[in-house]
Design an enzyme around this catalytic site. Sequence first.
Site, PDB file in Angstrom:
ATOM      1  N   GLU A 108      23.990 110.708  84.490  1.00 14.63           N
ATOM      2  CA  GLU A 108      24.368 112.036  83.973  1.00 14.63           C
ATOM      3  C   GLU A 108      23.191 112.654  83.231  1.00 14.63           C
ATOM      4  O   GLU A 108      22.551 111.942  82.445  1.00 14.63           O
ATOM      5  CB  GLU A 108      25.583 111.894  83.037  1.00 14.63           C
ATOM      6  N   ILE A 163      45.130 107.252  77.047  1.00 16.86           N
ATOM      7  CA  ILE A 163      44.951 108.314  78.051  1.00 16.86           C
ATOM      8  C   ILE A 163      45.840 108.039  79.267  1.00 16.86           C
ATOM      9  O   ILE A 163      46.543 108.931  79.757  1.00 16.86           O
ATOM     10  CB  ILE A 163      43.465 108.434  78.455  1.00 16.86           C
ATOM     11  N   ARG A 206      34.448 106.452  83.218  1.00 18.49           N
ATOM     12  CA  ARG A 206      33.005 106.308  83.112  1.00 18.49           C
ATOM     13  C   ARG A 206      32.417 106.117  84.509  1.00 18.49           C
ATOM     14  O   ARG A 206      32.993 105.424  85.354  1.00 18.49           O
ATOM     15  CB  ARG A 206      32.634 105.090  82.267  1.00 18.49           C
ATOM     16  N   GLY A 253      45.919 102.548  78.453  1.00 19.32           N
ATOM     17  CA  GLY A 253      45.759 102.838  77.021  1.00 19.32           C
ATOM     18  C   GLY A 253      46.298 104.235  76.749  1.00 19.32           C
ATOM     19  O   GLY A 253      47.124 104.766  77.507  1.00 19.32           O
ATOM     20  N   HIS A 297      31.333 115.891  83.183  1.00 20.60           N
ATOM     21  CA  HIS A 297      31.738 115.057  82.037  1.00 20.60           C
ATOM     22  C   HIS A 297      32.259 115.932  80.888  1.00 20.60           C
ATOM     23  O   HIS A 297      31.663 115.983  79.808  1.00 20.60           O
ATOM     24  CB  HIS A 297      30.599 114.159  81.557  1.00 20.60           C
ATOM     25  N   THR A 338      37.945 110.004  85.375  1.00 20.20           N
ATOM     26  CA  THR A 338      37.575 110.683  84.121  1.00 20.20           C
ATOM     27  C   THR A 338      37.165 109.634  83.085  1.00 20.20           C
ATOM     28  O   THR A 338      37.109 109.932  81.893  1.00 20.20           O
ATOM     29  CB  THR A 338      38.760 111.491  83.546  1.00 20.20           C
TER      30      THR A 338
HETATM   31  C1  GLV Z   1      34.018 110.805  76.298  1.00 18.94           C
HETATM   32  O1  GLV Z   1      33.567 110.537  77.364  1.00 18.94           O
HETATM   33  C2  GLV Z   1      34.338 109.816  75.304  1.00 18.94           C
HETATM   34  O2  GLV Z   1      33.979 108.655  75.473  1.00 18.94           O
HETATM   35  O3  GLV Z   1      34.950 110.168  74.308  1.00 18.94           O
END
Ligand code: GLV
Length: 332
Positions: free
Chosen positions: A265, A152, A236, A150, A287, A234
């Site tokens: 977390e 990112i 989940r 996607g 996070h 990065t």
């Molecule tokens: C951060 O973890 C988000 O989901 O934007």
Amino acid sequence: MAPIRVVVTKPEYAKAEATFRAAPDLDIRVSDWPEEIVAETVREHRASAAILGVERYTGALYEALPKGGILARFGVGHDGVDKPQATAHGLLVANTPGVLEDAVAEHAIALILGVAKNLNPFVLAMHAGEWKPRLGFELRGRTLGIVGCGGIGRRLARFANAFGMTVLGVAPNPAHAAELRRDWGFAEVHTDVAAILGRVDILSLHVPSNEHTRHLVDADFLAKLRPSAVLVNTARGPVVDEVAVYDALVAGRLGSAALDVFEAEPYIPAAPGKDLRTLPNVLLTPHVSSSSVEACQRMALASMENVRRAAAGTYDAISLINPDVLAVLDVR
Ligand code: GLV
């Protein structure tokens, strides 16, 4: 027009306070957590909207907001929001895509470079008064696997190209493969992660957390990676079985893990005696990959825009996660 009454959770408000303060059309009340307190604040403030972080919302909040209200994520991941419950209560669920891709992809690059250049052991040693040089490695010529192509994953592919890396992608929809190769610098795109596991030096995860991705990275998955591989997460925490990662790192079956997100977390070890923080070959951050000043301003603006559109009934312009709610609201 009367201001729209909104509750914003405290950490999100703190990340972009000036931006929230500069919205004269919103009457904002800041709320502590947990969910019961957020729900109580919503009731007291008679709010129709809540701007929320990544925390898990299981019940009280859905009762507190009025039908037609909105749960607006400050961010993209919406695994903390129970969509069926929101829909059943006639609540819109929205997120803020398109504003944090650079921040997260940059953080993934920071983690990759941090591992390649031994930043964690060097910083620890220097702070302890020790001088402990050792060899790092270069990114040029290395192969990066990106699971989830996607916004990112695509940004990360571009950045990795700039470092001279070869990028192999995994995307569930084969229709996107040609575009990913042509426009985003992926050398190959596969639908099955098994096609790349044994070929990558670094594997970076960019998939949402849901029932299909839970513990995607488990002992079997890790066994298919090269023993020198670097795992980067990065996305989940629940996407990765942290006990399997711990065991693989200790046994030398995984080179390093660079993790920004965790199953629990703030971080607590997933099993007694399996504390990732005790290992030398990890790089851990709390996070924060989307927490750049710039991305936080944009997430504040985008989440407030979703709130305004919900109040105005301009649902088409909302980044809506649960479009089935429109039937509940009798809009479609
Ligand atoms: C951060 O973890 C988000 O989901 O934007």
